[in-house]
Design an enzyme around this catalytic site. Structure first.
Site, PDB file in Angstrom:
ATOM      1  N   LYS A  53     -83.610 -10.586  67.579  1.00  0.00           N
ATOM      2  CA  LYS A  53     -83.465  -9.129  67.685  1.00  0.00           C
ATOM      3  C   LYS A  53     -83.986  -8.634  69.029  1.00  0.00           C
ATOM      4  O   LYS A  53     -83.327  -7.836  69.712  1.00  0.00           O
ATOM      5  CB  LYS A  53     -84.215  -8.431  66.532  1.00  0.00           C
ATOM      6  CG  LYS A  53     -83.540  -8.630  65.174  1.00  0.00           C
ATOM      7  CD  LYS A  53     -84.415  -8.157  64.005  1.00  0.00           C
ATOM      8  CE  LYS A  53     -83.737  -8.502  62.674  1.00  0.00           C
ATOM      9  NZ  LYS A  53     -84.538  -8.159  61.488  1.00  0.00           N
ATOM     10  N   GLN A  97     -90.529  -6.188  60.453  1.00  0.00           N
ATOM     11  CA  GLN A  97     -89.837  -7.293  59.785  1.00  0.00           C
ATOM     12  C   GLN A  97     -90.426  -7.540  58.393  1.00  0.00           C
ATOM     13  O   GLN A  97     -91.650  -7.612  58.223  1.00  0.00           O
ATOM     14  CB  GLN A  97     -89.931  -8.558  60.650  1.00  0.00           C
ATOM     15  CG  GLN A  97     -89.168  -9.760  60.120  1.00  0.00           C
ATOM     16  CD  GLN A  97     -87.647  -9.605  60.196  1.00  0.00           C
ATOM     17  OE1 GLN A  97     -87.121  -8.746  60.903  1.00  0.00           O
ATOM     18  NE2 GLN A  97     -86.929 -10.432  59.467  1.00  0.00           N
ATOM     19  N   ASP A 120     -83.820   0.569  60.549  1.00  0.00           N
ATOM     20  CA  ASP A 120     -83.515  -0.278  59.397  1.00  0.00           C
ATOM     21  C   ASP A 120     -82.879   0.541  58.271  1.00  0.00           C
ATOM     22  O   ASP A 120     -82.386  -0.028  57.301  1.00  0.00           O
ATOM     23  CB  ASP A 120     -84.829  -0.864  58.849  1.00  0.00           C
ATOM     24  CG  ASP A 120     -84.894  -2.368  58.978  1.00  0.00           C
ATOM     25  OD1 ASP A 120     -83.851  -2.989  59.203  1.00  0.00           O
ATOM     26  OD2 ASP A 120     -86.002  -2.901  58.833  1.00  0.00           O
TER      27      ASP A 120
END
Ligand code: GUN
Length: 299
Positions: A53, A97, A120
Site C-alpha cells: 500500500k 491495518q 477504508d
C-alpha cells in the site's frame, strides 16, 4: 465464450486515473494527496500488505507515510497517533491495518479516524452515507468499491431489472457490497450461513458475489447460466499435485466448473484482489480533492 475479468489490468487502469488526478490536484491547488498507513505488531502477511500500500501510494505521486508500531503499543499510544494524523493537514487518508494485536480494541480506533480521512470506509458515518445512498460525500470500503467497478464495466451504471445475490453479511464487505448494488437499482438478496437452500437462492442471481471464506463452495449448479460471478474469497488450500506440503490460493467459487456456466467470472488470484489497493488509492485522491475544495474524479 466466458469472459474472465483481468483484475490486474482493471486495477492498472484505476491507478492511471489516480496518478493523473493526483498530478492535476497538485498543479491546480498545490495539494499533494497524503496517505498514512499504520501497522501494529509483527504479522508478516499484514506487513506485506501494508508495504504494498505504501509503495503504491508513492507510485501514485502521493505523500506516503508508514507508521510501524511495536506489538506492545498501548491503546492510548495508538489513539494518540490517529489523533495527530487527524490533525495533520498534509494527510488526507488514514488506514489502520487490521487485525490489530489481541490486546487492542480496533473499533474505537477506527471510529476515531475523521470520516473524511477514513479511506477504508469503515467509519459509521461512511457506512451510514452508503446506506442512505450518499455516494457523493462519503468514502466506500475498498474491496466492495473494487468489485463494483467490475460490475459497472460489465453491466453499466444502471442495474435495473437485474437480480444480485451477495453471499456474506460482513460489515467489511457483504453489507457495503449489497448497498452499492441496491444503489445501482439491482434487486438485492444478502445470503449467509443461515440461508435456506443457498444454491437455489444463488441460481436466481444475474450477478452473484461470493464472500464467505469457504474454498470453492459455489459450484457450477449454483450459477444461473449467463450470470456474472464475482469471487471475493481468498483461501489457501493444500496442493499436493504441486509437491509435498505445497499450497495454492483459491476463491469461494469452484472456478473451473462455474466458468462453464457463467458469462463473466473473476479468477482468484488476479480478480478482486488487485482492486483493493487500487481503490484505496482512489479513495485517497478523492479525499485529497475534497480537502482542497476540488471536484474529485469518479471511478
Ligand atoms: N486487513 C485486511 N484487509 C484490510 C483492509 O481492507 N483494511 C484494513 N484496514 N485492514 C485490512
Amino acid at each position: 465464450m466466458t469472459t474472465v475479468i483481468d483484475g490486474k489490468q482493471v486495477a492498472a487502469s484505476i491507478i492511471e486515473t489516480v496518478k493523473m488526478a493526483a498530478a492535476s490536484l497538485e498543479k491546480q491547488s498545490g495539494v499533494k494527496a497524503g496517505l498514512a498507513v499504520v501497522i501494529v505488531g509483527d504479522d508478516p502477511a499484514s506487513h506485506a500488505y501494508v508495504n504494498a500500500k505504501s509503495k503504491m501510494a508513492k507510485q501514485c505521486g502521493f505523500k506516503s507515510v508508514q507508521h510501524t508500531l511495536s506489538a506492545e503499543t498501548t491503546q492510548q499510544e495508538l489513539a494518540a497517533l490517529v489523533s495527530s494524523l487527524n490533525a495533520d493537514p498534509s494527510i488526507h487518508g488514514i488506514l489502520v491495518q487490521l487485525p490489530l494485536p489481541k490486546h487492542l480494541n480496533s473499533d474505537p480506533i477506527i471510529q476515531s479516524i475523521l470520516p473524511e480521512k477514513d479511506v477504508d470506509g469503515l467509519h459509521v458515518v461512511n457506512a451510514g452515507k452508503l446506506a442512505t445512498g450518499d455516494l457523493e460525500t462519503g468514502l466506500v470500503s475498498c474491496t466492495p468499491a473494487g468489485a463494483m467497478v467490475f460490475v459497472r464495466r460489465m453491466h453499466g451504471e444502471d442495474l435495473s431489472g437485474l437480480s444480485a445475490v451477495v453471499i456474506g453479511r460482513s460489515n467489511l464487505f457483504g453489507k457495503p457490497m449489497a448497498q452499492l448494488l441496491l444503489n445501482a437499482n439491482a434487486t438485492v438478496t444478502i445470503a449467509h450461513s443461515r440461508t435456506k437452500d443457498l444454491p437455489a437462492v444463488c441460481r436466481n442471481a444475474d450477478i452473484l458475489v461470493a464472500a464467505v471464506g469457504r474454498p470453492q463452495m459455489v459450484k457450477a449448479d449454483w450459477v444461473k447460466p449467463g450470470a456474472t460471478v464475482i469471487d471475493v474469497g481468498i483461501n489457501r488450500i493444500a496442493a499436493p499435485e504441486r509437491g509435498e506440503g505445497k499450497t495454492r490460493l483459491v476463491g469461494d467459487v469452484a472456478f473451473e466448473e462455474a466458468s462453464n456456466v457463467a458469462a463473466v467470472i473473476t479468477p482468484v488470484p488476479g480478480g478482486v484482489g488487485p482492486m483493493t489497493i487500487a481503490m484505496l488509492m482512489a479513495n485517497t485522491v478523492i479525499a485529497g480533492h475534497r480537502a482542497a475544495g476540488q471536484t474529485p474524479p469518479k471511478f
